[in-house]
Enzyme design. Sequence first.
Site, PDB file in Angstrom:
ATOM      1  N   CYS A 127       2.320   3.229  10.491  1.00  0.00           N
ATOM      2  CA  CYS A 127       1.867   2.262   9.599  1.00  0.00           C
ATOM      3  C   CYS A 127       2.368   0.978   9.654  1.00  0.00           C
ATOM      4  O   CYS A 127       3.476   0.844  10.305  1.00  0.00           O
ATOM      5  CB  CYS A 127       2.321   2.648   8.183  1.00  0.00           C
ATOM      6  SG  CYS A 127       1.889   1.683   6.599  1.00  0.00           S
TER       7      CYS A 127
ATOM      8  N   CYS B 109       7.255  -1.126   4.729  1.00  0.00           N
ATOM      9  CA  CYS B 109       8.208  -1.004   3.522  1.00  0.00           C
ATOM     10  C   CYS B 109       9.450  -0.458   3.789  1.00  0.00           C
ATOM     11  O   CYS B 109       9.578   0.353   4.740  1.00  0.00           O
ATOM     12  CB  CYS B 109       7.418   0.253   2.359  1.00  0.00           C
ATOM     13  SG  CYS B 109       5.710  -0.289   1.933  1.00  0.00           S
TER      14      CYS B 109
ATOM     15  N   CYS C 249      10.579   3.664   3.701  1.00  0.00           N
ATOM     16  CA  CYS C 249       9.718   4.528   4.386  1.00  0.00           C
ATOM     17  C   CYS C 249       9.770   4.634   5.942  1.00  0.00           C
ATOM     18  O   CYS C 249       9.998   3.850   6.535  1.00  0.00           O
ATOM     19  CB  CYS C 249       8.290   4.135   4.104  1.00  0.00           C
ATOM     20  SG  CYS C 249       6.802   5.078   4.530  1.00  0.00           S
TER      21      CYS C 249
ATOM     22  N   CYS D 181       7.615  10.873   3.612  1.00  0.00           N
ATOM     23  CA  CYS D 181       6.294  10.451   4.605  1.00  0.00           C
ATOM     24  C   CYS D 181       7.064  10.180   5.998  1.00  0.00           C
ATOM     25  O   CYS D 181       7.941   9.203   6.049  1.00  0.00           O
ATOM     26  CB  CYS D 181       5.973   9.076   4.227  1.00  0.00           C
ATOM     27  SG  CYS D 181       4.764   9.205   2.553  1.00  0.00           S
TER      28      CYS D 181
ATOM     29  N   CYS E 294      -1.545  16.630   1.001  1.00  0.00           N
ATOM     30  CA  CYS E 294      -1.385  15.280   1.056  1.00  0.00           C
ATOM     31  C   CYS E 294      -1.598  14.859   2.518  1.00  0.00           C
ATOM     32  O   CYS E 294      -0.940  15.624   3.381  1.00  0.00           O
ATOM     33  CB  CYS E 294       0.129  14.934   0.686  1.00  0.00           C
ATOM     34  SG  CYS E 294       0.698  13.281   1.044  1.00  0.00           S
TER      35      CYS E 294
ATOM     36  N   GLU F 246       1.466  14.060   9.885  1.00  0.00           N
ATOM     37  CA  GLU F 246       1.813  14.879   8.984  1.00  0.00           C
ATOM     38  C   GLU F 246       0.963  14.942   8.002  1.00  0.00           C
ATOM     39  O   GLU F 246       0.269  14.087   7.525  1.00  0.00           O
ATOM     40  CB  GLU F 246       3.113  14.501   8.531  1.00  0.00           C
ATOM     41  CG  GLU F 246       4.162  14.477   9.535  1.00  0.00           C
ATOM     42  CD  GLU F 246       5.528  13.631   8.830  1.00  0.00           C
ATOM     43  OE1 GLU F 246       5.679  13.792   7.849  1.00  0.00           O
ATOM     44  OE2 GLU F 246       6.337  12.929   9.614  1.00  0.00           O
TER      45      GLU F 246
HETATM   46  N1  SAH Z   1       0.525   3.360   1.953  1.00  0.00           N
HETATM   47  C1  SAH Z   1       0.379   4.195   0.712  1.00  0.00           C
HETATM   48  C2  SAH Z   1       0.355   5.474   0.835  1.00  0.00           C
HETATM   49  C3  SAH Z   1       1.460   6.056   1.501  1.00  0.00           C
HETATM   50  S1  SAH Z   1       3.235   6.597   0.932  1.00  0.00           S
HETATM   51  C4  SAH Z   1       0.996   3.254   0.033  1.00  0.00           C
HETATM   52  O1  SAH Z   1       1.855   2.642   0.108  1.00  0.00           O
HETATM   53  O2  SAH Z   1       0.726   3.761  -1.354  1.00  0.00           O
HETATM   54  C5  SAH Z   1       2.756   7.422  -0.763  1.00  0.00           C
HETATM   55  C6  SAH Z   1       3.982   6.877  -1.509  1.00  0.00           C
HETATM   56  O3  SAH Z   1       5.467   7.297  -1.311  1.00  0.00           O
HETATM   57  C7  SAH Z   1       4.055   5.514  -1.689  1.00  0.00           C
HETATM   58  O4  SAH Z   1       4.208   5.066  -3.123  1.00  0.00           O
HETATM   59  C8  SAH Z   1       5.257   5.094  -1.031  1.00  0.00           C
HETATM   60  O5  SAH Z   1       5.828   3.850  -1.276  1.00  0.00           O
HETATM   61  C9  SAH Z   1       6.112   6.299  -1.300  1.00  0.00           C
HETATM   62  N2  SAH Z   1       7.378   6.443  -0.334  1.00  0.00           N
HETATM   63  C10 SAH Z   1       7.521   6.385   1.094  1.00  0.00           C
HETATM   64  N3  SAH Z   1       8.608   6.672   1.488  1.00  0.00           N
HETATM   65  C11 SAH Z   1       9.251   7.088   0.467  1.00  0.00           C
HETATM   66  C12 SAH Z   1      10.632   7.520   0.313  1.00  0.00           C
HETATM   67  N4  SAH Z   1      11.415   7.652   1.487  1.00  0.00           N
HETATM   68  N5  SAH Z   1      11.033   7.874  -0.971  1.00  0.00           N
HETATM   69  C13 SAH Z   1      10.168   7.658  -2.036  1.00  0.00           C
HETATM   70  N6  SAH Z   1       9.101   7.108  -1.962  1.00  0.00           N
HETATM   71  C14 SAH Z   1       8.505   6.879  -0.812  1.00  0.00           C
END
Ligand code: SAH
Length: 345
Positions: free
Chosen positions: A113, A117, A120, A334, A106, A93
């Site tokens: 991944c 987290c 995510c 994401c 973006c 995406e």
């Molecule tokens: N792996 C990298 C970049 C990808 S995510 C990282 O961890 O920074 C980009 C940002 O969006 C990160 O801060 C991630 O923690 C956040 N993110 C991912 N899913 C999310 C969600 N459902 N709601 C809010 N922030 C989210």
Amino acid sequence: MELIDIKSLDYTQLEEYIVSLGDKKFRAGQIYQWLHQKLVTDFDEMSNISKDLREKLKQQCRLVSLVPERVQVSKIDGTTKYLFKLYDGNLIESVLMRYHHGNSVCISSQVGCRMGCRFCASTLDGMVRPLTASEMLDQIYTIQRLTGERVDNVVVMGSGEPFDNFDNLLIFMKLLNSEKGLNISARNLTVSTCGLVPKIREMADLKPQITLAISLHAPNDALRKTMMPIANKYSIAEIMDACRYYIAQTGRRITFEYSLVKGVNDSQDCANQLIALVRNMKCHINLIPVNPIKERDYEQSEHKAIQDFKNRLEKNGIRVTIRREMGRDIDGACGQLRKSYMEDK
Ligand code: SAH
């Protein structure tokens, strides 16, 4: 024979390759321009290159070119989300956001991944494979081609952990920067990491002028461990040390991302702990109201909790913004579009 990923070659490597085929060096310049400025998707579009050379390139090279599989446009703000198909059928995406200061794209850095987290969607099925530099670039190229609009800023904040694909990320940065390519300067590039400490330090030593964003999301290790498995490997203290080193090496301000989850990390006590962590640091805090995914029980913080959190930071002299929610109506977060698409199929 393994195909050469021609769009991942830098200028010098392309020159060496073209010379190795028995052609003149300046041909490489023409080909580089076709690939990285005119953004062609087929060797036959390279009209000033001989048929003979084009045939050789077709045999030996892969010309990475992403195929839009689904495009969703937000009715709210025009944000456009692209689901692209890679040559091997994998899906990634990318998002185009139109701001008054220009167009931001973006991009994803991996298929899936492996960071795990909790909030995510990208990580739910693990990491399938890293993206090549050309696949990272081509997200920008394809969006520019499809819209006919110039991309001004790039953020590596889509699916994947860019520092878990470090070598390809560096090639990508070099090509994006190149004067003979799109010439998007490092200052217009943001790379976001969940905090792989050795890589933060390695990046710092290269002294890039990019914006580094760190996904912090919690002000202490115990809480961070409940949200992000990577917190078991690196402590917040180690991350902060690496960030101070990064600032010293590059002179750049660091962004800390903090996704606010109702009842988890949005209390005034958390705000106070966060203030203590970043006091006197050259940084900026980006508060992200969490975008809930159906596979997890996290909920978005109340409007008032978000405002109170922000106010407390501001009163303590910390630069803070709340991330505007773009494209809420189009699986904004994401990995959500890819996930919902694959579930449909
Ligand atoms: N792996 C990298 C970049 C990808 S995510 C990282 O961890 O920074 C980009 C940002 O969006 C990160 O801060 C991630 O923690 C956040 N993110 C991912 N899913 C999310 C969600 N459902 N709601 C809010 N922030 C989210």
